[in-house]
Design a protein around this motif. Structure first.
Motif, PDB file in Angstrom:
ATOM      1  N   UNK A   1     -13.636  -9.285 -30.285  1.00  0.00           N
ATOM      2  CA  UNK A   1     -13.038  -8.067 -29.121  1.00  0.00           C
ATOM      3  C   UNK A   1     -14.079  -8.923 -28.604  1.00  0.00           C
ATOM      4  N   UNK A   2     -13.426  -8.507 -27.183  1.00  0.00           N
ATOM      5  CA  UNK A   2     -14.344  -9.246 -25.538  1.00  0.00           C
ATOM      6  C   UNK A   2     -15.442  -8.494 -26.288  1.00  0.00           C
ATOM      7  N   UNK A   3     -15.751  -7.411 -26.386  1.00  0.00           N
ATOM      8  CA  UNK A   3     -16.808  -6.710 -25.707  1.00  0.00           C
ATOM      9  C   UNK A   3     -18.312  -6.365 -27.493  1.00  0.00           C
ATOM     10  N   UNK A   4     -18.134  -7.944 -28.227  1.00  0.00           N
ATOM     11  CA  UNK A   4     -18.656  -7.337 -29.627  1.00  0.00           C
ATOM     12  C   UNK A   4     -20.178  -6.677 -29.892  1.00  0.00           C
ATOM     13  N   UNK A   5     -20.111  -5.983 -30.477  1.00  0.00           N
ATOM     14  CA  UNK A   5     -21.738  -5.080 -30.761  1.00  0.00           C
ATOM     15  C   UNK A   5     -22.488  -5.865 -32.117  1.00  0.00           C
ATOM     16  N   UNK A   6     -23.651  -5.069 -32.273  1.00  0.00           N
ATOM     17  CA  UNK A   6     -24.859  -5.539 -32.974  1.00  0.00           C
ATOM     18  C   UNK A   6     -24.438  -4.473 -33.879  1.00  0.00           C
ATOM     19  N   UNK A   7     -24.286  -4.576 -35.006  1.00  0.00           N
ATOM     20  CA  UNK A   7     -24.203  -2.950 -35.628  1.00  0.00           C
ATOM     21  C   UNK A   7     -25.124  -2.888 -36.694  1.00  0.00           C
ATOM     22  N   UNK A   8     -25.993  -1.998 -36.796  1.00  0.00           N
ATOM     23  CA  UNK A   8     -26.691  -1.848 -38.436  1.00  0.00           C
ATOM     24  C   UNK A   8     -25.758  -0.726 -39.101  1.00  0.00           C
ATOM     25  N   UNK A   9     -26.181  -0.366 -39.912  1.00  0.00           N
ATOM     26  CA  UNK A   9     -25.279   0.424 -40.986  1.00  0.00           C
ATOM     27  C   UNK A   9     -26.035   0.342 -41.905  1.00  0.00           C
ATOM     28  N   UNK A  10     -26.162   1.366 -42.954  1.00  0.00           N
ATOM     29  CA  UNK A  10     -27.474   1.815 -44.008  1.00  0.00           C
ATOM     30  C   UNK A  10     -26.220   2.576 -44.970  1.00  0.00           C
TER      31      UNK A  10
ATOM     32  N   UNK B   1     -25.605  -0.134 -31.914  1.00  0.00           N
ATOM     33  CA  UNK B   1     -25.394   0.472 -32.926  1.00  0.00           C
ATOM     34  C   UNK B   1     -26.135   1.146 -34.034  1.00  0.00           C
ATOM     35  N   UNK B   2     -25.995   1.752 -34.536  1.00  0.00           N
ATOM     36  CA  UNK B   2     -26.697   2.252 -35.540  1.00  0.00           C
ATOM     37  C   UNK B   2     -25.544   3.545 -36.920  1.00  0.00           C
TER      38      UNK B   2
ATOM     39  N   UNK C   1     -33.343   6.994 -36.567  1.00  0.00           N
ATOM     40  CA  UNK C   1     -33.550   7.701 -35.013  1.00  0.00           C
ATOM     41  C   UNK C   1     -35.185   7.173 -34.180  1.00  0.00           C
ATOM     42  N   UNK C   2     -35.310   7.368 -35.412  1.00  0.00           N
ATOM     43  CA  UNK C   2     -37.446   7.390 -34.897  1.00  0.00           C
ATOM     44  C   UNK C   2     -37.333   5.201 -34.434  1.00  0.00           C
ATOM     45  N   UNK C   3     -36.482   4.811 -35.115  1.00  0.00           N
ATOM     46  CA  UNK C   3     -36.659   3.135 -35.591  1.00  0.00           C
ATOM     47  C   UNK C   3     -35.452   3.117 -34.559  1.00  0.00           C
ATOM     48  N   UNK C   4     -34.242   3.310 -34.193  1.00  0.00           N
ATOM     49  CA  UNK C   4     -34.266   2.974 -32.886  1.00  0.00           C
ATOM     50  C   UNK C   4     -33.610   3.631 -31.956  1.00  0.00           C
ATOM     51  N   UNK C   5     -33.886   4.575 -31.567  1.00  0.00           N
ATOM     52  CA  UNK C   5     -34.065   5.720 -30.183  1.00  0.00           C
ATOM     53  C   UNK C   5     -35.050   4.752 -28.983  1.00  0.00           C
ATOM     54  N   UNK C   6     -36.156   4.100 -29.239  1.00  0.00           N
ATOM     55  CA  UNK C   6     -37.101   3.811 -27.929  1.00  0.00           C
ATOM     56  C   UNK C   6     -36.604   2.184 -28.023  1.00  0.00           C
ATOM     57  N   UNK C   7     -35.568   1.416 -28.722  1.00  0.00           N
ATOM     58  CA  UNK C   7     -34.879   0.297 -28.475  1.00  0.00           C
ATOM     59  C   UNK C   7     -33.693   0.915 -27.893  1.00  0.00           C
TER      60      UNK C   7
ATOM     61  N   UNK D   1     -24.782   5.800 -31.947  1.00  0.00           N
ATOM     62  CA  UNK D   1     -25.818   6.884 -32.942  1.00  0.00           C
ATOM     63  C   UNK D   1     -24.288   7.364 -33.277  1.00  0.00           C
ATOM     64  N   UNK D   2     -24.119   6.716 -35.143  1.00  0.00           N
ATOM     65  CA  UNK D   2     -22.697   6.885 -36.150  1.00  0.00           C
ATOM     66  C   UNK D   2     -23.416   7.591 -36.941  1.00  0.00           C
ATOM     67  N   UNK D   3     -22.854   9.562 -36.758  1.00  0.00           N
ATOM     68  CA  UNK D   3     -23.574   9.758 -38.539  1.00  0.00           C
ATOM     69  C   UNK D   3     -22.939  10.344 -38.995  1.00  0.00           C
ATOM     70  N   UNK D   4     -22.792   9.864 -40.330  1.00  0.00           N
ATOM     71  CA  UNK D   4     -21.694  10.225 -41.453  1.00  0.00           C
ATOM     72  C   UNK D   4     -22.527  11.028 -42.206  1.00  0.00           C
ATOM     73  N   UNK D   5     -21.944  12.095 -41.972  1.00  0.00           N
ATOM     74  CA  UNK D   5     -21.883  13.618 -42.235  1.00  0.00           C
ATOM     75  C   UNK D   5     -21.074  13.900 -43.362  1.00  0.00           C
ATOM     76  N   UNK D   6     -20.246  15.111 -43.364  1.00  0.00           N
ATOM     77  CA  UNK D   6     -19.733  15.691 -44.318  1.00  0.00           C
ATOM     78  C   UNK D   6     -18.872  17.091 -44.175  1.00  0.00           C
ATOM     79  N   UNK D   7     -18.030  17.280 -44.692  1.00  0.00           N
ATOM     80  CA  UNK D   7     -17.251  18.297 -44.091  1.00  0.00           C
ATOM     81  C   UNK D   7     -17.673  19.349 -44.994  1.00  0.00           C
ATOM     82  N   UNK D   8     -19.084  18.921 -45.884  1.00  0.00           N
ATOM     83  CA  UNK D   8     -20.335  19.670 -46.560  1.00  0.00           C
ATOM     84  C   UNK D   8     -20.871  20.548 -45.176  1.00  0.00           C
ATOM     85  N   UNK D   9     -20.881  19.373 -44.428  1.00  0.00           N
ATOM     86  CA  UNK D   9     -21.564  20.083 -42.883  1.00  0.00           C
ATOM     87  C   UNK D   9     -20.646  21.364 -42.463  1.00  0.00           C
TER      88      UNK D   9
END
Length: 252
Positions: free
Chosen positions: A11-20, A94-95, A130-136, A145-153
């Motif tokens: 992509x023209x704008x490659x991102x650095x993405x952390x995935x847990x 992104x996280x 959140x605590x680790x990435x928000x200051x960055x 921030x991308x959160x994988x939740x669930x239809x269980x939410x």
């Protein structure tokens, strides 16, 4: 070092993405998909053998995939994960908070250790990110921030009260984050329905396991969720995808 644009169709704008939770299922699919699209992925999980295999599969991708051991229940471990990624790439864009467990059971089974585990991974693990990435992100003036939740939410079913509670919490935390953050920091919740993954393997209760086998008769592949994550990340900076619900057509 500062990450530059990859060669070979990235992509023209490659991102650095952390995935847990990247060693299997949705997390692995997200990490592999984003590396294939030319982004620079740091994939975190406890099962480092799985991460190394994932990195091997992504070796020919336009982007990159770096494996990193991570226990999201350890706040210091998550902080070190984010810090190391920033030092390696010069920034964090992104996280994707995906790590989760789902040992379902009826409340009257009193599997309190499993309740604690779900709270530790699904809620505290998210908050540690959140605590680790928000200051960055705040210092950079941008982030996602991308959160994988669930239809269980959005619903509660028998045997899933505690699991759904953790996913309601994940939804609420992420929504609160969206409302509180500077608009330059984007926030997205992805709520999958039934996905073919190892998540149900954490169920130890026989009744819940039997019910889940029927519930999972129709499922979608993890890449469908990875596609939703990729879509949210690909939007221009003035577009904030708040939430995506993605589930099998048979799961109404």
């Amino acid at each position: 070092m500062t990450t530059t644009r990859p060669e070979g169709g990235g992509p023209a704008d490659p991102k650095v993405v952390l995935v847990t939770g990247a060693s299997s299922g949705i997390g692995a699919a997200v990490a592999e998909r984003l590396a294939a699209e030319g982004h620079h992925v740091v994939a975190g999980a406890r099962r480092t053998d799985r991460l190394r295999a994932l990195a091997d599969r992504a070796a020919a991708s336009p982007g990159s995939l770096h494996p990193a051991r991570l226990d999201v229940t350890d706040r210091a471990d998550v902080a070190a994960f984010v810090t190391a990624a920033r030092e390696r790439h010069g920034r964090v864009d992104a996280l994707v908070s995906n790590a989760g467990v789902m040992p379902l059971s009826r409340l009257d089974r009193l599997h309190t250790n499993e309740w604690d585990r779900m709270i530790d991974v699904n809620v505290r693990g998210l908050l540690h990110g959140v605590a680790a990435a928000l200051p960055v992100f705040t210092a950079q003036g941008a982030g996602h921030f991308v959160t994988i939740a669930s239809v269980g939410a959005h619903e509660v079913v028998p045997t899933a009260a505690v699991y759904c509670a953790t996913k309601y919490a994940a939804w609420a935390i992420t929504e609160g984050l969206r409302l509180e953050c500077d608009p330059a920091i984007r926030v997205t919740t992805i709520s999958p329905g039934v996905v073919a993954s190892e998540l149900a393997d954490t169920i130890t209760d026989p009744e819940a396991a039997a019910a889940m086998r029927g519930y999972r008769a129709h499922s979608i592949g993890a890449d469908a969720v990875a596609g939703a994550v990729a879509y949210a990340l690909a939007q221009p900076s003035d577009v904030d995808v708040n939430e995506i619900v993605v589930r099998p057509t048979h799961q109404r």
